[in-house]
Design a protein around this motif. Structure first.
Motif, PDB file in Angstrom:
ATOM      1  N   UNK A  74      57.032  62.849  46.895  1.00 47.10           N
ATOM      2  CA  UNK A  74      57.999  62.090  47.677  1.00 47.10           C
ATOM      3  C   UNK A  74      59.429  62.300  47.208  1.00 47.10           C
ATOM      4  N   UNK A  75      59.680  62.129  45.915  1.00 50.94           N
ATOM      5  CA  UNK A  75      61.058  62.253  45.427  1.00 50.94           C
ATOM      6  C   UNK A  75      61.500  63.702  45.303  1.00 50.94           C
ATOM      7  N   UNK A  76      60.586  64.582  44.871  1.00 52.10           N
ATOM      8  CA  UNK A  76      60.952  65.979  44.663  1.00 52.10           C
ATOM      9  C   UNK A  76      60.694  66.853  45.882  1.00 52.10           C
ATOM     10  N   UNK A  77      60.074  66.304  46.921  1.00 53.72           N
ATOM     11  CA  UNK A  77      59.920  67.023  48.180  1.00 53.72           C
ATOM     12  C   UNK A  77      59.089  68.284  48.099  1.00 53.72           C
ATOM     13  N   UNK A  78      57.955  68.224  47.366  1.00 55.70           N
ATOM     14  CA  UNK A  78      57.154  69.431  47.200  1.00 55.70           C
ATOM     15  C   UNK A  78      56.203  69.706  48.351  1.00 55.70           C
TER      16      UNK A  78
ATOM     17  N   UNK B 252      56.037  73.307  54.387  1.00 56.80           N
ATOM     18  CA  UNK B 252      56.654  72.046  54.797  1.00 56.80           C
ATOM     19  C   UNK B 252      57.707  71.578  53.804  1.00 56.80           C
ATOM     20  N   UNK B 253      57.961  72.362  52.774  1.00 57.51           N
ATOM     21  CA  UNK B 253      59.044  72.059  51.844  1.00 57.51           C
ATOM     22  C   UNK B 253      60.375  72.378  52.501  1.00 57.51           C
ATOM     23  N   UNK B 254      61.244  71.377  52.625  1.00 55.65           N
ATOM     24  CA  UNK B 254      62.535  71.585  53.269  1.00 55.65           C
ATOM     25  C   UNK B 254      63.371  72.618  52.515  1.00 55.65           C
ATOM     26  N   UNK B 255      63.292  72.609  51.180  1.00 56.31           N
ATOM     27  CA  UNK B 255      64.056  73.568  50.394  1.00 56.31           C
ATOM     28  C   UNK B 255      63.579  74.989  50.676  1.00 56.31           C
ATOM     29  N   UNK B 256      62.268  75.180  50.754  1.00 59.08           N
ATOM     30  CA  UNK B 256      61.739  76.517  51.011  1.00 59.08           C
ATOM     31  C   UNK B 256      62.180  77.021  52.380  1.00 59.08           C
ATOM     32  N   UNK B 257      62.191  76.128  53.360  1.00 62.16           N
ATOM     33  CA  UNK B 257      62.624  76.532  54.695  1.00 62.16           C
ATOM     34  C   UNK B 257      64.043  77.081  54.693  1.00 62.16           C
ATOM     35  N   UNK B 258      64.855  76.570  53.774  1.00 63.73           N
ATOM     36  CA  UNK B 258      66.253  77.001  53.689  1.00 63.73           C
ATOM     37  C   UNK B 258      66.448  78.155  52.707  1.00 63.73           C
ATOM     38  N   UNK B 259      65.346  78.626  52.111  1.00 61.19           N
ATOM     39  CA  UNK B 259      65.442  79.791  51.253  1.00 61.19           C
ATOM     40  C   UNK B 259      65.802  79.522  49.813  1.00 61.19           C
ATOM     41  N   UNK B 260      65.559  78.306  49.320  1.00 61.10           N
ATOM     42  CA  UNK B 260      65.830  78.021  47.921  1.00 61.10           C
ATOM     43  C   UNK B 260      64.819  76.999  47.426  1.00 61.10           C
ATOM     44  N   UNK B 261      64.938  76.617  46.150  1.00 62.20           N
ATOM     45  CA  UNK B 261      64.048  75.609  45.585  1.00 62.20           C
ATOM     46  C   UNK B 261      62.929  76.222  44.770  1.00 62.20           C
TER      47      UNK B 261
ATOM     48  N   UNK C 262      65.668  68.594  35.851  1.00 61.75           N
ATOM     49  CA  UNK C 262      66.142  69.759  36.602  1.00 61.75           C
ATOM     50  C   UNK C 262      67.156  69.319  37.655  1.00 61.75           C
ATOM     51  N   UNK C 263      68.130  70.189  37.982  1.00 59.40           N
ATOM     52  CA  UNK C 263      69.039  69.910  39.095  1.00 59.40           C
ATOM     53  C   UNK C 263      68.426  70.474  40.375  1.00 59.40           C
ATOM     54  N   UNK C 264      68.346  69.666  41.414  1.00 54.47           N
ATOM     55  CA  UNK C 264      67.669  70.155  42.614  1.00 54.47           C
ATOM     56  C   UNK C 264      68.234  69.494  43.858  1.00 54.47           C
ATOM     57  N   UNK C 265      68.287  70.275  44.913  1.00 58.35           N
ATOM     58  CA  UNK C 265      68.624  69.758  46.238  1.00 58.35           C
ATOM     59  C   UNK C 265      67.411  69.895  47.140  1.00 58.35           C
ATOM     60  N   UNK C 266      67.110  68.845  47.878  1.00 62.38           N
ATOM     61  CA  UNK C 266      66.005  68.926  48.826  1.00 62.38           C
ATOM     62  C   UNK C 266      66.447  69.571  50.122  1.00 62.38           C
ATOM     63  N   UNK C 267      67.739  69.451  50.427  1.00 67.49           N
ATOM     64  CA  UNK C 267      68.301  70.062  51.632  1.00 67.49           C
ATOM     65  C   UNK C 267      69.626  70.710  51.270  1.00 67.49           C
ATOM     66  N   UNK C 268      69.935  71.788  51.947  1.00 69.02           N
ATOM     67  CA  UNK C 268      71.112  72.561  51.585  1.00 69.02           C
ATOM     68  C   UNK C 268      72.401  71.773  51.780  1.00 69.02           C
ATOM     69  N   UNK C 269      72.416  70.855  52.746  1.00 73.00           N
ATOM     70  CA  UNK C 269      73.669  70.142  53.055  1.00 73.00           C
ATOM     71  C   UNK C 269      73.810  68.825  52.302  1.00 73.00           C
ATOM     72  N   UNK C 270      72.981  68.584  51.271  1.00 74.78           N
ATOM     73  CA  UNK C 270      73.109  67.358  50.504  1.00 74.78           C
ATOM     74  C   UNK C 270      73.423  67.676  49.040  1.00 74.78           C
ATOM     75  N   UNK C 271      73.975  66.694  48.351  1.00 71.39           N
ATOM     76  CA  UNK C 271      74.340  66.888  46.956  1.00 71.39           C
ATOM     77  C   UNK C 271      73.083  67.040  46.087  1.00 71.39           C
ATOM     78  N   UNK C 272      73.213  67.841  45.035  1.00 70.50           N
ATOM     79  CA  UNK C 272      72.108  68.012  44.098  1.00 70.50           C
ATOM     80  C   UNK C 272      71.900  66.733  43.293  1.00 70.50           C
TER      81      UNK C 272
END
Length: 318
Positions: free
Chosen positions: A228-232, A181-190, A83-93
């Protein structure tokens, strides 16, 4: 004179997949098959392919992880996916290996820890009665209804090789702690935004797997990848618990200074840890549930005493 046609050079992402071949030497998976499945997933998802081309190292790591956990990318089985995924909005997928809750159950079955397992969500209009960790709950619902109300929680039933069962119940509040505590969820995606119910089921199975009685390196690796890697989220919660260590707690108080409810809770947890040889899982539960430092000190002291006692050979078959 006609020139011989030049051989078509494989794309870099093809070469990256090929370079992971040696990692499959110790895996039960057939590399050629997984290479086909990976290629199909990339070719069928233009965004995933674009991410792979821009971040080849993430594709390599994802293929390494496929070999490590031994779960096929075959889409018909639904155990694991690229899957293509970003853990944070300001970083590359990145390309990541996502493991479904069915994939976690498959590892438990393949390694002999359990015979089978099933995870279910419980809704407000369902009738649900929890009967403890070693007995199947009563869950009455209409699976065809489109109005079962809001989700209250969920549970996982696993059958042990002995024929007994282990039941792990999880409240919606605990699921929300992991989600929040998921960084992606905090930013509204993931995944917690796109696949909320699947993530809830996966959270239940993650917790349940810690009580399955066989030490399992493949499961540990799968959970590490997801957390750890997928930031769940679960890895972050674990890090929040690290400061709570026996050396930082007060001395355990006498039993007569503690409530009967706490004594009963600790006894049930310790008995379960001894029966399933799951002391680390028990410690995590204690740290999560018991907030008073003195009460936690008592609970961890009781757990340490139980851990130091010889474990009967038939314990895991009870």
């Amino acid at each position: 004179m006609n020139q011989a046609p030049q051989a078509v050079q494989p794309a870099q992402w093809h070469q990256i997949i090929e370079s992971s071949k040696d990692k499959f030497n110790s895996s039960s998976l057939d590399f050629k098959q997984e290479q086909i499945f990976a290629t199909q997933q990339l070719m069928n998802n233009s965004y995933l392919l674009d991410v792979a081309k821009k971040n080849l190292s993430s594709l390599r790591l994802a293929m390494y992880n496929v070999a490590a956990v031994g779960l096929t990318l075959n889409p018909n089985q639904g155990l694991a996916f690229l899957v293509p995924r970003r853990l944070r909005r300001n970083e590359d997928a990145k390309v990541m290996l996502d493991i479904s809750y069915r994939g976690l159950i498959a590892i438990g079955v393949e390694t002999g820890a359990i015979r089978w397992a099933k995870a279910e969500l419980v809704y407000e209009k369902d009738q649900f009665s929890y009967k403890g960790p070693a007995e199947k709950p009563d869950h009455v619902c209409d699976p065809f209804s489109t109005d079962r109300g809001s989700i209250r929680g969920g549970y996982c039933i696993a059958e042990l090789p002995s024929g007994g069962v282990l039941v792990e119940a999880m409240s919606k509040a605990d699921m929300d702690k992991i989600r929040d505590v998921s960084e992606a969820f905090k930013k509204g995606f993931g995944p917690w935004v796109d696949w909320a119910e699947q993530m809830m089921l996966k959270s239940i199975v993650k917790r349940a797997s810690k009580w399955w009685p066989i030490s399992n390196p493949r499961m540990a690796q799968a959970l590490r990848i997801l957390n750890e890697e997928n930031g769940e989220g679960l890895a972050i919660l674990a890090n929040q618990h690290k400061p709570v260590t026996p050396s930082a707690l007060p001395a355990p108080p006498p039993r007569d200074e503690l409530s009967a409810q706490l004594l009963n809770t600790v006894k049930n947890l310790v008995d379960r840890a001894k029966t399933q040889n799951a002391f680390e899982a028990c410690k995590e539960v204690m740290v999560e549930r018991i907030k008073d430092p003195s009460e936690l000190a008592y609970a961890l002291d009781e757990l340490d005493k139980a851990k130091a006692q010889p474990v009967p050979s038939a314990a895991v078959n009870q």
